[in-house]
Design a protein around this motif. Sequence first.
Motif, mmCIF file in Angstrom:
data_model
loop_
_atom_site.group_PDB
_atom_site.id
_atom_site.type_symbol
_atom_site.label_atom_id
_atom_site.label_comp_id
_atom_site.label_asym_id
_atom_site.label_seq_id
_atom_site.Cartn_x
_atom_site.Cartn_y
_atom_site.Cartn_z
ATOM 1 N N LYS A 228 43.490 32.921 36.333
ATOM 2 C CA LYS A 228 43.528 34.028 35.384
ATOM 3 C C LYS A 228 43.965 35.316 36.082
ATOM 4 O O LYS A 228 44.814 36.068 35.566
ATOM 5 C CB LYS A 228 42.146 34.219 34.750
ATOM 6 C CG LYS A 228 42.094 35.331 33.713
ATOM 7 C CD LYS A 228 40.700 35.458 33.118
ATOM 8 C CE LYS A 228 40.657 36.602 32.105
ATOM 9 N NZ LYS A 228 39.282 36.775 31.556
ATOM 10 N N CYS A 229 43.424 35.562 37.257
ATOM 11 C CA CYS A 229 43.796 36.773 37.987
ATOM 12 C C CYS A 229 45.253 36.722 38.442
ATOM 13 O O CYS A 229 45.958 37.738 38.439
ATOM 14 C CB CYS A 229 42.868 36.952 39.196
ATOM 15 S SG CYS A 229 41.142 37.283 38.749
ATOM 16 N N ALA A 230 45.705 35.545 38.844
ATOM 17 C CA ALA A 230 47.107 35.400 39.249
ATOM 18 C C ALA A 230 48.052 35.657 38.090
ATOM 19 O O ALA A 230 49.121 36.263 38.254
ATOM 20 C CB ALA A 230 47.336 34.012 39.833
ATOM 21 N N LEU A 231 47.668 35.207 36.885
ATOM 22 C CA LEU A 231 48.491 35.464 35.701
ATOM 23 C C LEU A 231 48.548 36.953 35.376
ATOM 24 O O LEU A 231 49.597 37.497 35.033
ATOM 25 C CB LEU A 231 47.935 34.685 34.505
ATOM 26 C CG LEU A 231 48.207 33.180 34.476
ATOM 27 C CD1 LEU A 231 47.373 32.513 33.386
ATOM 28 C CD2 LEU A 231 49.680 32.910 34.237
ATOM 29 N N GLU A 232 47.402 37.645 35.491
ATOM 30 C CA GLU A 232 47.353 39.069 35.162
ATOM 31 C C GLU A 232 48.071 39.923 36.211
ATOM 32 O O GLU A 232 48.491 41.047 35.919
ATOM 33 C CB GLU A 232 45.895 39.523 35.035
ATOM 34 C CG GLU A 232 45.175 38.919 33.841
ATOM 35 C CD GLU A 232 43.734 39.395 33.736
ATOM 36 O OE1 GLU A 232 43.344 40.259 34.536
ATOM 37 O OE2 GLU A 232 43.006 38.902 32.845
ATOM 38 N N ALA A 233 48.216 39.401 37.437
ATOM 39 C CA ALA A 233 48.835 40.180 38.508
ATOM 40 C C ALA A 233 50.325 39.909 38.650
ATOM 41 O O ALA A 233 50.944 40.352 39.629
ATOM 42 C CB ALA A 233 48.128 39.882 39.836
ATOM 43 N N GLN A 234 50.916 39.189 37.701
ATOM 44 C CA GLN A 234 52.343 38.897 37.777
ATOM 45 C C GLN A 234 53.171 40.174 37.594
ATOM 46 O O GLN A 234 52.879 40.993 36.716
ATOM 47 C CB GLN A 234 52.738 37.875 36.713
ATOM 48 C CG GLN A 234 52.144 36.492 36.906
ATOM 49 C CD GLN A 234 52.670 35.825 38.157
ATOM 50 O OE1 GLN A 234 53.865 35.580 38.295
ATOM 51 N NE2 GLN A 234 51.759 35.522 39.079
#
Length: 417
Positions: free
Chosen positions: A277-283
């Motif tokens: 989830k954090c990786a998706l939001e940090a794209q």
Amino acid sequence: MATFIQWNCRSLLGKLNSFKVLVGEHNCDLFALCETWLSDDITLTFPGYNIIREDRITRGGGVLIGIRKSHTFSRVPTPRQEIMETVAIQAKIGDLHVTIPSVYIPPIANNEKEKIEKFKEDLGNLAVVLPGPLLILGDFNSHGVEWGGVKDDIRAPIIRDFCDRYKFSILNSGEATRMSTPKSRESALDLSLCPSAMALDFSWKVIQDPIGSDHLPIEISYNKGGCSVDGIPVKCDLTRNIDWTRYGELVAASLSLATYYSTPVNEYKNLVAVINKCALEAQTRRSHQARTFKKPPTPWWDKDCQAAFNKKREAYKAFRDTGSRPLYEKYKGQERACKNLLKAKKKGYWRRYVNNLDPSTSLNSLWKMARRMRNSNNINESESFSGEWLIEFAHKLCPDFVPAQNFIQDAPGSDPM
């Protein structure tokens, strides 16, 4: 990760367009169908998939497997069977190497002891003859407490003994796979069997949309390691375009709010969910998986078709929640309306296509469209090549009963022998 769909369709042709929508929605790698009700004179195509089928000689029955053309496979000969109808392939889907039989077992009365014994023999032959590991998908027409039935019928102990002897697990969760009607209650007749050693790598759920059949489709997902992230289907490299500083802040903030009073497996799943989830939001760029556009399942599919399809699905959900006869009749009405609309759209599209033809239209594009409209069959591109067709062609061209002739002529001026 791989996704499979199994379904007793009870006549495929009339539900083909709706089923294409379902396959597209679930990004299916392979589907296994039974009771297709096809015959040798019916050709079938499914865009993007190779079709392998075994039709019943008489009316009804029939089994079929469709596999995405990007996967390699070969058809596996099945043992001669008295009761079961089977078609099987050996496939490589990602890192999964598996043999998948699609099976159908017709109903057998409890007093038909001879057929019961033949069913037991047929089932055992699958495990003995077919190369493993096996993922057996189909309608077993058996009621068993272990997979959601009210009581065991005469075939349930045979299936349990088969699983114990050959180390199989039943993936079913206990959900009904056959819908209830005002005249019958719901039941679980469709089973999914896999090797016990691989059971944790599969997830199993019923899709709550019968698509015109009285059986519900089943979605089976394979994820090696067994810990998939619910609701976050990550199918791209999230490390390619990421702001690592923001990612670190998001992870730190999420972990500070986390609680650690669950089982180790659930804690692991929660950690994986936080990371993704954090990786998706940090794209820093929009990820490939965020694209929602999907190619229409047929050339004539439009907003009206999708709206009718959604309305039929909602009508079924309303009936399923209450079980009332008026809502059942409403659902069947929506089903008929959707079917009639799709037929009308198909005819209208073909009519417009023909009216707009001009001399510059190539024969190739014309025949391609005609095949799509007729659901004609394409060659299975990934299936192992066999030279049998060449031998058959040679026999047709030069049958054995035609007398051989010597076509070698004597050279001019030579003496005859």
